[in-house]
Design a protein around this motif. Structure first.
Motif, PDB file in Angstrom:
ATOM      1  N   TRP A 122       0.858  -1.189   0.000  1.00 46.46           N
ATOM      2  CA  TRP A 122       0.000   0.000   0.000  1.00 46.46           C
ATOM      3  C   TRP A 122       0.891   1.235   0.000  1.00 46.46           C
ATOM      4  CZ3 TRP A 122      -4.712  -0.852  -1.336  1.00 46.46           C
ATOM      5  CH2 TRP A 122      -5.429  -1.967  -0.874  1.00 46.46           C
ATOM      6  N   PRO A 123       0.382   2.373  -0.506  1.00 42.36           N
ATOM      7  CA  PRO A 123       1.175   3.616  -0.443  1.00 42.36           C
ATOM      8  C   PRO A 123       1.555   3.938   0.994  1.00 42.36           C
ATOM      9  CG  PRO A 123      -0.774   3.923  -1.841  1.00 42.36           C
ATOM     10  CD  PRO A 123      -0.914   2.569  -1.192  1.00 42.36           C
ATOM     11  N   THR A 124       2.721   4.537   1.182  1.00 40.20           N
ATOM     12  CA  THR A 124       3.185   4.826   2.545  1.00 40.20           C
ATOM     13  C   THR A 124       2.477   6.050   3.142  1.00 40.20           C
ATOM     14  OG1 THR A 124       5.042   5.938   1.506  1.00 40.20           O
ATOM     15  CG2 THR A 124       5.456   3.753   2.394  1.00 40.20           C
TER      16      THR A 124
ATOM     17  N   ALA B 183      -2.875   9.382   3.659  1.00 43.31           N
ATOM     18  CA  ALA B 183      -4.019   9.832   2.844  1.00 43.31           C
ATOM     19  C   ALA B 183      -4.065   9.046   1.529  1.00 43.31           C
ATOM     20  CB  ALA B 183      -3.905  11.327   2.569  1.00 43.31           C
ATOM     21  N   ALA B 184      -2.899   8.831   0.920  1.00 44.69           N
ATOM     22  CA  ALA B 184      -2.847   8.045  -0.323  1.00 44.69           C
ATOM     23  C   ALA B 184      -3.273   6.605  -0.040  1.00 44.69           C
ATOM     24  CB  ALA B 184      -1.433   8.083  -0.899  1.00 44.69           C
ATOM     25  N   ARG B 185      -2.809   6.081   1.091  1.00 39.40           N
ATOM     26  CA  ARG B 185      -3.142   4.692   1.431  1.00 39.40           C
ATOM     27  C   ARG B 185      -4.647   4.522   1.639  1.00 39.40           C
ATOM     28  NH1 ARG B 185       0.423   4.162   5.052  1.00 39.40           N
ATOM     29  NH2 ARG B 185      -0.756   4.297   6.979  1.00 39.40           N
ATOM     30  N   ALA B 186      -5.268   5.504   2.303  1.00 39.62           N
ATOM     31  CA  ALA B 186      -6.716   5.433   2.527  1.00 39.62           C
ATOM     32  C   ALA B 186      -7.459   5.441   1.191  1.00 39.62           C
ATOM     33  CB  ALA B 186      -7.157   6.598   3.400  1.00 39.62           C
ATOM     34  N   MET B 187      -7.022   6.321   0.286  1.00 41.81           N
ATOM     35  CA  MET B 187      -7.710   6.385  -1.011  1.00 41.81           C
ATOM     36  C   MET B 187      -7.444   5.124  -1.833  1.00 41.81           C
ATOM     37  SD  MET B 187      -7.831   9.453  -3.773  1.00 41.81           S
ATOM     38  CE  MET B 187      -8.783   9.295  -5.278  1.00 41.81           C
TER      39      MET B 187
ATOM     40  N   TRP C   5       2.106   5.271 -11.939  1.00 41.25           N
ATOM     41  CA  TRP C   5       1.041   4.434 -11.384  1.00 41.25           C
ATOM     42  C   TRP C   5       0.021   5.300 -10.655  1.00 41.25           C
ATOM     43  CZ3 TRP C   5       1.006  -0.085 -13.561  1.00 41.25           C
ATOM     44  CH2 TRP C   5       2.194  -0.603 -14.059  1.00 41.25           C
ATOM     45  N   LEU C   6      -1.077   4.700 -10.222  1.00 44.37           N
ATOM     46  CA  LEU C   6      -2.169   5.497  -9.643  1.00 44.37           C
ATOM     47  C   LEU C   6      -1.681   6.358  -8.500  1.00 44.37           C
ATOM     48  CD1 LEU C   6      -5.058   2.858  -9.741  1.00 44.37           C
ATOM     49  CD2 LEU C   6      -4.855   4.950 -11.125  1.00 44.37           C
ATOM     50  N   PHE C   7      -0.836   5.799  -7.648  1.00 42.63           N
ATOM     51  CA  PHE C   7      -0.324   6.538  -6.495  1.00 42.63           C
ATOM     52  C   PHE C   7       1.184   6.778  -6.657  1.00 42.63           C
ATOM     53  CE2 PHE C   7      -4.368   4.825  -5.430  1.00 42.63           C
ATOM     54  CZ  PHE C   7      -4.979   5.854  -4.713  1.00 42.63           C
TER      55      PHE C   7
END
Ligand SMILES: N[C@@H](CCC(=O)N[C@@H](CS)C(=O)NCC(=O)O)C(=O)O
Length: 292
Positions: free
Chosen positions: A86-88, A91-95, A155-157
């Motif tokens: 997952w993104p570190t 906020a990015a991880r939640a999305m 990539w997306l994030f």
């Protein structure tokens, strides 16, 4: 520390593609076994993995069986924190979690009308309003992720995450049915179709032919919109090399590329390489070494 992963046919099984990418694109060691999704042996093949009923399903190195791609992704993220599935950024991880969950439970019109198939572009498809609504939602989610969190990469994030794993087959569905998309969406689809792991998955999948072809039997197909593979075709030996670039075993099956003959230890390894030579690092390393 190798996991076992059980998958369905690569050309058609979208959930299996997710199951595989969540290992390969995070360098988590995995042995892959194909179960009989279309041959009628699936229940029997999955029996030792009870209560598994669908693919993908995995067994951890310590023997825990986990099915369902979302549970598998979360289990791998928990067991391999260093791999950043997952993104570190919180906020990015939640999305990313939101978008992944929405994919896992949604887009039913697109998933129903546009099954994943990696053969080519279905030519006779007119999207329903429900499919167009799914596409519009996907475009909105992708554009927001890219604009708000995607500055560090394509990539997306930004960097590759489980969100990209879950949207890889969505990109393949949009491409495989020639759906009209905006430039941001097209750039992301191209990123997915150019991903080396995706290219290897597709090249290996294409070694199996189908009659009838699941989901799209009889429908006209245009060429696959991914990168154009370097030209290669099956040939007769002898070859430049005497041992297979993948196994190190003696060669028995051959291909021709750029006027040279290369050998492999079985027809599948030859054919997956014919389908996309540049997708296979061990093969290209051998070719490059011989020309230097
Ligand atoms: N929610 C599951 C879906 C898995 C799934 O539907 N897999 C399909 C193959 S792509 C399957 O096993 N189909 C066989 C069947 O429905 O009998 C996941 O996320 O893994």
């Amino acid at each position: 520390m190798t996991y076992d992963l059980y998958i369905g046919d690569r050309t058609f099984s979208s959930w299996s593609l997710r199951g595989w990418l969540m290992f390969v694109n995070f360098d988590i060691p995995v042995n892959t076994t194909l179960v009989g999704l279309y041959s009628g042996t699936m229940a029997q093949d999955l029996a030792p993995l009870a209560p598994a009923r669908l693919v993908p399903v995995m067994r951890t190195p310590d023997g825990v069986v986990v099915g369902d791609s979302l549970a598998m992704g979360e289990t791998l993220a928990e067991r391999h924190p260093e791999a950043d599935l997952w993104p570190t950024d919180p906020a990015a991880r939640a999305m990313a979690r939101w978008m992944t969950s929405e994919m896992h439970s949604g887009f039913n019109a697109l998933r129903g009308d546009c099954p994943m198939q990696l053969l080519g572009v279905v030519q006779d498809f007119t999207p329903s309003d429900a499919v167009l609504a799914d596409v519009a939602r996907i475009e909105d989610l992708w554009a927001r992720a890219r604009a708000e969190h995607g500055t560090d990469g394509p990539w997306l994030f930004g960097t590759y995450s489980l969100a990209d794993v879950f949207y890889a087959p969505i990109a393949a569905r949009l491409a495989g049915f020639g759906l009209d998309v905006n430039d941001t969406t097209q750039a992301y689809i191209d990123t997915q179709l150019n991903d080396p792991a995706f290219r290897r998955w597709r090249a290996l999948g294409l070694t199996i032919t189908y009659d009838p072809v699941p989901y799209i039997e009889g429908r006209p197909l245009g060429p696959w919109p991914g990168p154009t593979p370097r030209a290669a075709h099956p040939a007769q030996g002898p070859s430049v090399n005497h041992t297979c670039p993948y196994s190190g075993d003696p060669v028995t099956d051959y291909l021709a590329m750029d006027g040279k003959i290369w050998g492999f230890c079985n027809p599948t390894c030859r054919d997956k390489t014919v389908n996309d030579p540049e997708a296979w690092p061990a093969f290209m390393k051998m070719v490059t070494a011989s020309t230097n």
